[in-house]
Design a protein around this motif. Structure first.
Motif, short mmCIF file in Angstrom:
data_model
loop_
_atom_site.label_atom_id
_atom_site.label_comp_id
_atom_site.label_asym_id
_atom_site.label_seq_id
_atom_site.Cartn_x
_atom_site.Cartn_y
_atom_site.Cartn_z
N GLY A 1 -181.71 7.04 -66.42
CA GLY A 1 -181.85 6.51 -65.21
C GLY A 1 -181.64 7.20 -64.39
N ILE A 2 -181.32 6.20 -63.25
CA ILE A 2 -181.57 6.94 -61.79
C ILE A 2 -180.22 6.72 -60.47
N ALA A 3 -180.28 6.92 -60.44
CA ALA A 3 -179.14 6.86 -58.96
C ALA A 3 -179.73 6.59 -57.95
N PRO A 4 -180.39 5.77 -56.90
CA PRO A 4 -180.57 5.83 -55.50
C PRO A 4 -179.41 5.69 -54.59
N PHE B 1 -167.23 10.89 -55.76
CA PHE B 1 -166.44 11.54 -54.90
C PHE B 1 -167.43 13.03 -55.02
N ARG B 2 -167.36 13.35 -54.34
CA ARG B 2 -167.13 14.73 -53.95
C ARG B 2 -166.70 15.64 -52.39
N ASP B 3 -166.38 16.83 -53.12
CA ASP B 3 -165.72 17.57 -52.28
C ASP B 3 -166.22 17.88 -51.36
N TYR C 1 -171.79 5.60 -52.57
CA TYR C 1 -172.44 4.69 -52.72
C TYR C 1 -173.43 4.90 -53.52
N GLN C 2 -174.21 4.69 -54.88
CA GLN C 2 -175.22 4.62 -55.33
C GLN C 2 -175.01 3.65 -55.94
N LEU C 3 -176.55 3.54 -56.37
CA LEU C 3 -176.49 2.18 -57.61
C LEU C 3 -176.83 2.81 -58.35
N ASP C 4 -176.14 3.32 -59.11
CA ASP C 4 -176.15 3.96 -60.14
C ASP C 4 -176.83 3.41 -61.18
N LEU C 5 -178.12 3.20 -62.64
CA LEU C 5 -178.48 2.49 -63.48
C LEU C 5 -178.47 3.74 -64.45
N GLY D 1 -182.15 9.45 -53.87
CA GLY D 1 -182.52 9.21 -55.33
C GLY D 1 -182.09 10.24 -56.00
N GLY D 2 -181.94 10.29 -57.71
CA GLY D 2 -182.53 11.11 -58.25
C GLY D 2 -182.31 10.53 -59.72
N GLY D 3 -182.25 11.07 -60.77
CA GLY D 3 -181.95 10.62 -62.48
C GLY D 3 -183.05 11.49 -62.73
N SER D 4 -183.00 11.03 -64.93
CA SER D 4 -183.87 11.77 -65.44
C SER D 4 -183.69 11.06 -67.18
N ILE D 5 -184.59 11.49 -67.55
CA ILE D 5 -184.11 10.78 -69.31
C ILE D 5 -183.45 12.26 -70.10
N ARG D 6 -182.42 11.62 -70.23
CA ARG D 6 -181.36 12.58 -71.00
C ARG D 6 -181.79 13.15 -71.99
N ILE D 7 -180.70 14.36 -72.12
CA ILE D 7 -180.56 15.04 -74.00
C ILE D 7 -180.05 14.23 -74.59
N GLN E 1 -167.71 11.90 -59.74
CA GLN E 1 -168.74 12.54 -59.02
C GLN E 1 -169.89 11.54 -58.89
N SER E 2 -170.09 10.96 -60.06
CA SER E 2 -170.85 9.73 -60.49
C SER E 2 -170.02 9.69 -61.94
N PRO E 3 -171.01 8.11 -62.28
CA PRO E 3 -170.28 7.75 -63.73
C PRO E 3 -171.42 7.92 -64.63
N GLN E 4 -171.46 9.59 -64.14
CA GLN E 4 -172.76 9.64 -65.04
C GLN E 4 -172.38 10.08 -66.74
N GLN E 5 -171.51 9.67 -67.13
CA GLN E 5 -170.91 10.73 -68.21
C GLN E 5 -171.32 8.93 -69.41
N ALA F 1 -181.68 22.12 -62.09
CA ALA F 1 -181.76 21.96 -60.59
C ALA F 1 -181.22 20.28 -60.70
N HIS F 2 -181.40 19.70 -62.03
CA HIS F 2 -180.79 18.64 -61.23
C HIS F 2 -178.83 18.33 -62.38
N HIS F 3 -178.48 18.31 -63.85
CA HIS F 3 -177.32 18.57 -63.68
C HIS F 3 -177.87 18.36 -65.57
N MET F 4 -176.54 18.72 -66.21
CA MET F 4 -176.79 19.77 -67.87
C MET F 4 -177.05 18.50 -68.62
#
Ligand code: ASP
Length: 463
Positions: free
Chosen positions: A409-412, A219-221, A234-238, A363-369, A195-199, A326-329
């Protein structure tokens, strides 16, 4: 003879060239044939005269969209015949030779857009290769490619490393429904399309890469909407290590400001620096977390960016009563709000940031845990048991035990951003081979049935 692009024939006046391209239109006048030939660079008129009788004879057979090779002399046209709207409008090519490289049936719609009326989406997508042959669409694809190159160059110049992450990945509950791919070697097991290369991007930070980006297919169904591709986008994942929200937002703003200045100079960014508004502020003032800050919504060149920050960590409860991020875990709560995770989780604010443009979230993103205790707490609030957290996210928890740098990071979303920049009404239009609103690719006919043997190999039976 080497081929000359039509646009470049202007530098060959008085000389012979070979051009290749498609027939735009062809007219017979008296004993002559006039044919407009088009290639990726432009259009030029080719003149066939009786001096070359057998070539003229062949030219009589030309029809729109035939593919041709013409050898001829580049001449200046008489002043009163110059077509001012084309860079090669002052030229014509007096044909010496002609080869028809391919014939063409009459296309299902006009390639040369003479009327404003668009063919239906169904027809355009069935013949997407002809749809893309039309000048406006071709320009859009070229412009997309240039924008991607700009992004790559910009980030490389700032020390980022581009990394491709797996397409066959692991299914994890990340919000949307996964696309699953059955494993042949491991009966009953599945890969999921990311769904995104987050991990992966966070693991690249553990790996010490420090600055990562990828033009990442996600990919999101989900059911399609006009601002969301149904299946793949496509996201600009960074992602960056040792960073701050400030730095991530400044980089995002700098990148897109430079890109727009370079490739879309007619566009006007309304406010710079982009306003940074808190979630509470936008909800109160605009009643939405995607405010449209344009002054004149009818001006196609107006761009009103803003960042939305200070999001609540949780916005809703899930059906099972647990908290929904609100965003992700992996989004970190604000340090001062950590105690609220025990007392009143809905009050806790997070380090999430969204980029909003003209009323769209782009786009959205965050500082991570990175603190395992906080991560465990979040899993608990979200309703993932300790055991499930180990099986689903054990690799993340384990990796974080080996010296994890603070990161964010962020992913526009590239497609949504380009939809707005190109003035298209749907994200589907800005990809080369889109699916229809109901998620079919009409051109190749997907999704499709597969052979029984394929299902057999995958240990699948259908109901
Ligand atoms: N992976 C996130 C998303 O797709 C973006 C991010 O947190 O960087 O929304």
């Amino acid at each position: 003879m080497k081929r000359t692009l039509i646009h470049d024939s202007a530098t060959h006046i008085g000389r012979e060239v070979r051009i290749n391209g498609w027939v735009n239109a062809t007219r017979r006048m008296g004993k002559m044939v006039f044919t407009d030939v088009r290639d990726i660079s432009g259009v030029v008129q080719v003149v066939f005269t009786p001096e070359n009788a057998d070539v003229l004879e062949r030219a009589q057979a030309l029809r729109p969209e035939f593919v041709v090779e013409v050898v001829g002399m580049v001449n200046q046209r008489p002043e009163k015949l110059v077509k001012k709207d084309s860079p090669t409008g002052s030229l014509e090519i007096l044909a010496k030779d002609l080869h028809i490289l391919a014939e063409s049936k009459t296309p299902p719609f006009e390639i040369i857009e003479t009327s404003k009326e668009e063919p239906s989406e169904e027809v355009r997508y069935k013949y997407r290769y002809l749809d893309l042959r039309r000048q406006r669409k071709q320009r859009m694809i070229i412009s997309r490619s240039k924008a991607i190159k700009f992004i790559r160059d910009f980030l490389h110049a700032r020390g980022f490393t581009e990394v491709e992450t797996p397409i066959l990945a692991k299914s994890t509950p990340e919000g949307a429904r996964d696309y699953l791919v059955p494993s042949r070697a491991f009966p009953g097991k599945f890969y999921a399309l990311p769904q995104s290369p987050q991990q992966y991007k966070q693991l690249l930070m553990v790996a010490g890469l420090e600055k990562y980006f990828q033009i990442a297919p996600c990919f999101r169904d989900e059911d399609a909407r006009s601002d969301r591709a149904p299946d793949q986008f496509y996201q600009l994942d960074l992602e960056m290590s040792f960073t701050s929200q400030d730095e991530i937002l400044a980089l995002t703003e700098e990148l897109f400001t430079a890109l727009i200045k370079e490739l879309f100079p007619q566009k006007k960014i309304m406010t710079s620096p982009w306003p940074r508004l808190t979630h509470a502020e936008v909800m109160e003032k605009y009643g939405t977390d995607k405010p449209d800050l344009r002054k004149n919504k009818n001006d196609p060149d107006e761009l009103a960016f803003c960042f939305v920050v200070d999001w609540p960590l949780f916005e809703q409860t899930k059906e099972d009563g647990h908290y929904a991020p609100a965003h992700h875990m992996f989004t970190a709560p604000k340090e001062a709000d950590v105690p609220l995770l025990d007392s009143d989780p809905f009050k806790a604010k997070s380090w999430q940031h969204d980029v909003v443009l003209n009323g769209y979230e782009v786009g959205g993103g965050s500082i991570r845990i990175t603190n395992p205790k906080i991560q465990e707490k979040i899993f608990e609030l979200v309703g993932i048991s300790k055991g499930d957290a180990r099986t689903q996210f054990g690799h993340m928890l384990e990796a974080f035990e080996y010296g994890v740098p603070p990161h964010g990071g962020i992913a526009p979303g590239i497609d949504r951003l380009f939809m707005i920049l190109f003035g298209e009404s749907s994200v589907r239009e800005v990809v080369a081979f889109p699916k229809t609103a109901d998620n079919r690719e009409i051109m190749t006919g997907s999704p499709s049935e597969v052979a029984d043997q394929q299902l057999e190999d995958l240990h699948i039976s259908t109901k």
